[in-house]
Design a protein around this motif. Sequence first.
Motif, PDB file in Angstrom:
ATOM      1  N   PHE A 115       0.852  -1.185   0.000  1.00  0.00           N
ATOM      2  CA  PHE A 115       0.000   0.000   0.000  1.00  0.00           C
ATOM      3  C   PHE A 115       0.883   1.228   0.000  1.00  0.00           C
ATOM      4  O   PHE A 115       1.807   1.338   0.793  1.00  0.00           O
ATOM      5  CB  PHE A 115      -0.883  -0.015   1.260  1.00  0.00           C
ATOM      6  CG  PHE A 115      -1.780   1.189   1.392  1.00  0.00           C
ATOM      7  CD1 PHE A 115      -3.039   1.196   0.810  1.00  0.00           C
ATOM      8  CD2 PHE A 115      -1.352   2.307   2.094  1.00  0.00           C
ATOM      9  CE1 PHE A 115      -3.869   2.307   0.936  1.00  0.00           C
ATOM     10  CE2 PHE A 115      -2.175   3.421   2.225  1.00  0.00           C
ATOM     11  CZ  PHE A 115      -3.430   3.416   1.633  1.00  0.00           C
ATOM     12  N   HIS A 116       0.597   2.152  -0.911  1.00  0.00           N
ATOM     13  CA  HIS A 116       1.367   3.402  -0.966  1.00  0.00           C
ATOM     14  C   HIS A 116       0.416   4.534  -1.318  1.00  0.00           C
ATOM     15  O   HIS A 116      -0.424   4.385  -2.195  1.00  0.00           O
ATOM     16  CB  HIS A 116       2.482   3.307  -2.016  1.00  0.00           C
ATOM     17  CG  HIS A 116       3.270   4.574  -2.120  1.00  0.00           C
ATOM     18  ND1 HIS A 116       4.208   4.941  -1.179  1.00  0.00           N
ATOM     19  CD2 HIS A 116       3.226   5.575  -3.023  1.00  0.00           C
ATOM     20  CE1 HIS A 116       4.722   6.121  -1.525  1.00  0.00           C
ATOM     21  NE2 HIS A 116       4.139   6.522  -2.633  1.00  0.00           N
ATOM     22  N   ILE A 117       0.572   5.652  -0.619  1.00  0.00           N
ATOM     23  CA  ILE A 117      -0.257   6.817  -0.918  1.00  0.00           C
ATOM     24  C   ILE A 117       0.641   8.029  -1.092  1.00  0.00           C
ATOM     25  O   ILE A 117       1.608   8.217  -0.356  1.00  0.00           O
ATOM     26  CB  ILE A 117      -1.308   7.038   0.200  1.00  0.00           C
ATOM     27  CG1 ILE A 117      -2.226   8.198  -0.145  1.00  0.00           C
ATOM     28  CG2 ILE A 117      -0.660   7.238   1.553  1.00  0.00           C
ATOM     29  CD1 ILE A 117      -3.469   8.264   0.728  1.00  0.00           C
ATOM     30  N   ASP A 118       0.323   8.814  -2.101  1.00  0.00           N
ATOM     31  CA  ASP A 118       1.061  10.041  -2.371  1.00  0.00           C
ATOM     32  C   ASP A 118       0.023  11.133  -2.575  1.00  0.00           C
ATOM     33  O   ASP A 118      -0.813  11.027  -3.477  1.00  0.00           O
ATOM     34  CB  ASP A 118       1.913   9.857  -3.635  1.00  0.00           C
ATOM     35  CG  ASP A 118       2.757  11.082  -3.928  1.00  0.00           C
ATOM     36  OD1 ASP A 118       3.211  11.732  -2.964  1.00  0.00           O
ATOM     37  OD2 ASP A 118       2.948  11.400  -5.112  1.00  0.00           O
ATOM     38  N   SER A 119       0.033  12.137  -1.705  1.00  0.00           N
ATOM     39  CA  SER A 119      -0.976  13.182  -1.809  1.00  0.00           C
ATOM     40  C   SER A 119      -0.355  14.545  -1.616  1.00  0.00           C
ATOM     41  O   SER A 119       0.454  14.755  -0.716  1.00  0.00           O
ATOM     42  CB  SER A 119      -2.069  12.965  -0.756  1.00  0.00           C
ATOM     43  OG  SER A 119      -3.118  13.876  -0.983  1.00  0.00           O
ATOM     44  N   THR A 120      -0.748  15.473  -2.490  1.00  0.00           N
ATOM     45  CA  THR A 120      -0.289  16.850  -2.395  1.00  0.00           C
ATOM     46  C   THR A 120      -1.515  17.750  -2.354  1.00  0.00           C
ATOM     47  O   THR A 120      -2.290  17.768  -3.320  1.00  0.00           O
ATOM     48  CB  THR A 120       0.587  17.216  -3.618  1.00  0.00           C
ATOM     49  OG1 THR A 120       1.645  16.256  -3.718  1.00  0.00           O
ATOM     50  CG2 THR A 120       1.170  18.607  -3.484  1.00  0.00           C
ATOM     51  N   PRO A 121      -1.714  18.469  -1.240  1.00  0.00           N
ATOM     52  CA  PRO A 121      -2.868  19.363  -1.165  1.00  0.00           C
ATOM     53  C   PRO A 121      -2.904  20.320  -2.365  1.00  0.00           C
ATOM     54  O   PRO A 121      -1.894  20.886  -2.754  1.00  0.00           O
ATOM     55  CB  PRO A 121      -2.649  20.120   0.154  1.00  0.00           C
ATOM     56  CG  PRO A 121      -1.892  19.130   1.001  1.00  0.00           C
ATOM     57  CD  PRO A 121      -0.968  18.437   0.027  1.00  0.00           C
ATOM     58  N   GLY A 122      -4.074  20.415  -2.975  1.00  0.00           N
ATOM     59  CA  GLY A 122      -4.258  21.279  -4.134  1.00  0.00           C
ATOM     60  C   GLY A 122      -3.868  20.642  -5.457  1.00  0.00           C
ATOM     61  O   GLY A 122      -4.114  21.210  -6.519  1.00  0.00           O
ATOM     62  N   VAL A 123      -3.229  19.474  -5.408  1.00  0.00           N
ATOM     63  CA  VAL A 123      -2.765  18.809  -6.632  1.00  0.00           C
ATOM     64  C   VAL A 123      -3.503  17.498  -6.871  1.00  0.00           C
ATOM     65  O   VAL A 123      -3.946  17.209  -7.980  1.00  0.00           O
ATOM     66  CB  VAL A 123      -1.230  18.562  -6.585  1.00  0.00           C
ATOM     67  CG1 VAL A 123      -0.768  17.799  -7.817  1.00  0.00           C
ATOM     68  CG2 VAL A 123      -0.492  19.884  -6.470  1.00  0.00           C
ATOM     69  N   GLY A 124      -3.635  16.701  -5.814  1.00  0.00           N
ATOM     70  CA  GLY A 124      -4.345  15.432  -5.949  1.00  0.00           C
ATOM     71  C   GLY A 124      -3.693  14.312  -5.167  1.00  0.00           C
ATOM     72  O   GLY A 124      -2.710  14.520  -4.456  1.00  0.00           O
ATOM     73  N   THR A 125      -4.264  13.136  -5.344  1.00  0.00           N
ATOM     74  CA  THR A 125      -3.854  11.964  -4.566  1.00  0.00           C
ATOM     75  C   THR A 125      -3.744  10.749  -5.478  1.00  0.00           C
ATOM     76  O   THR A 125      -4.579  10.546  -6.355  1.00  0.00           O
ATOM     77  CB  THR A 125      -4.885  11.681  -3.454  1.00  0.00           C
ATOM     78  OG1 THR A 125      -4.996  12.844  -2.627  1.00  0.00           O
ATOM     79  CG2 THR A 125      -4.493  10.484  -2.603  1.00  0.00           C
ATOM     80  N   THR A 126      -2.711   9.947  -5.244  1.00  0.00           N
ATOM     81  CA  THR A 126      -2.564   8.648  -5.900  1.00  0.00           C
ATOM     82  C   THR A 126      -2.418   7.604  -4.806  1.00  0.00           C
ATOM     83  O   THR A 126      -1.604   7.762  -3.897  1.00  0.00           O
ATOM     84  CB  THR A 126      -1.318   8.614  -6.818  1.00  0.00           C
ATOM     85  OG1 THR A 126      -1.465   9.620  -7.820  1.00  0.00           O
ATOM     86  CG2 THR A 126      -1.159   7.256  -7.491  1.00  0.00           C
ATOM     87  N   VAL A 127      -3.231   6.559  -4.900  1.00  0.00           N
ATOM     88  CA  VAL A 127      -3.144   5.434  -3.959  1.00  0.00           C
ATOM     89  C   VAL A 127      -2.884   4.198  -4.808  1.00  0.00           C
ATOM     90  O   VAL A 127      -3.550   3.976  -5.817  1.00  0.00           O
ATOM     91  CB  VAL A 127      -4.456   5.238  -3.167  1.00  0.00           C
ATOM     92  CG1 VAL A 127      -4.354   4.018  -2.255  1.00  0.00           C
ATOM     93  CG2 VAL A 127      -4.795   6.481  -2.360  1.00  0.00           C
ATOM     94  N   ARG A 128      -1.883   3.412  -4.415  1.00  0.00           N
ATOM     95  CA  ARG A 128      -1.593   2.160  -5.123  1.00  0.00           C
ATOM     96  C   ARG A 128      -1.573   1.038  -4.103  1.00  0.00           C
ATOM     97  O   ARG A 128      -0.838   1.098  -3.112  1.00  0.00           O
ATOM     98  CB  ARG A 128      -0.248   2.259  -5.847  1.00  0.00           C
ATOM     99  CG  ARG A 128       0.109   1.001  -6.630  1.00  0.00           C
ATOM    100  CD  ARG A 128       1.445   1.214  -7.350  1.00  0.00           C
ATOM    101  NE  ARG A 128       2.001  -0.008  -7.833  1.00  0.00           N
ATOM    102  CZ  ARG A 128       1.764  -0.521  -9.046  1.00  0.00           C
ATOM    103  NH1 ARG A 128       0.946   0.086  -9.863  1.00  0.00           N
ATOM    104  NH2 ARG A 128       2.342  -1.649  -9.421  1.00  0.00           N
TER     105      ARG A 128
END
Length: 139
Positions: A117-130
């Motif tokens: 499980f990996h999550i990458d999120s940047t406020p104002g840009v978006g989120t990717t969850v794998r």
Amino acid sequence: MKGMESITFRIQREADVYVALSAGRRLANELQFSETDRTRIEICILELAHNLIRHAGGGEITLTQVHRDPAQIGLAVESRDTGPGIPDVELALRDGYSTIHSLGAGLPGVRRLMDDFHIDSTPGVGTTVRAVKWRTSHR
């Protein structure tokens, strides 16, 4: 990575969730996942797709057959959006935490059900969850 197959679904409304879900079920069957793991994959797709609609106004779910080595087959579920992002990822991954007064089982549940499980999120840009589920060998 021979035979790597990837399919992307645009998630904007409830009906889109079920299109992605049935494709995930079909792919998990083709890859010969156990019934228990197929259910885990389906819950993952359901949770991530609903998060796209609820929190980001939509996005994409991509299902990909992945290989760790020739014998190890997995199914990756990736969710991408250009929504508001998650200001505090650690908080969002806590059991019971919810910004929309739901059960808050979403991301922590997905992390528990899947193997990677990996999550990458940047406020104002978006989120990717794998999230990846690896098929247990049939011995």
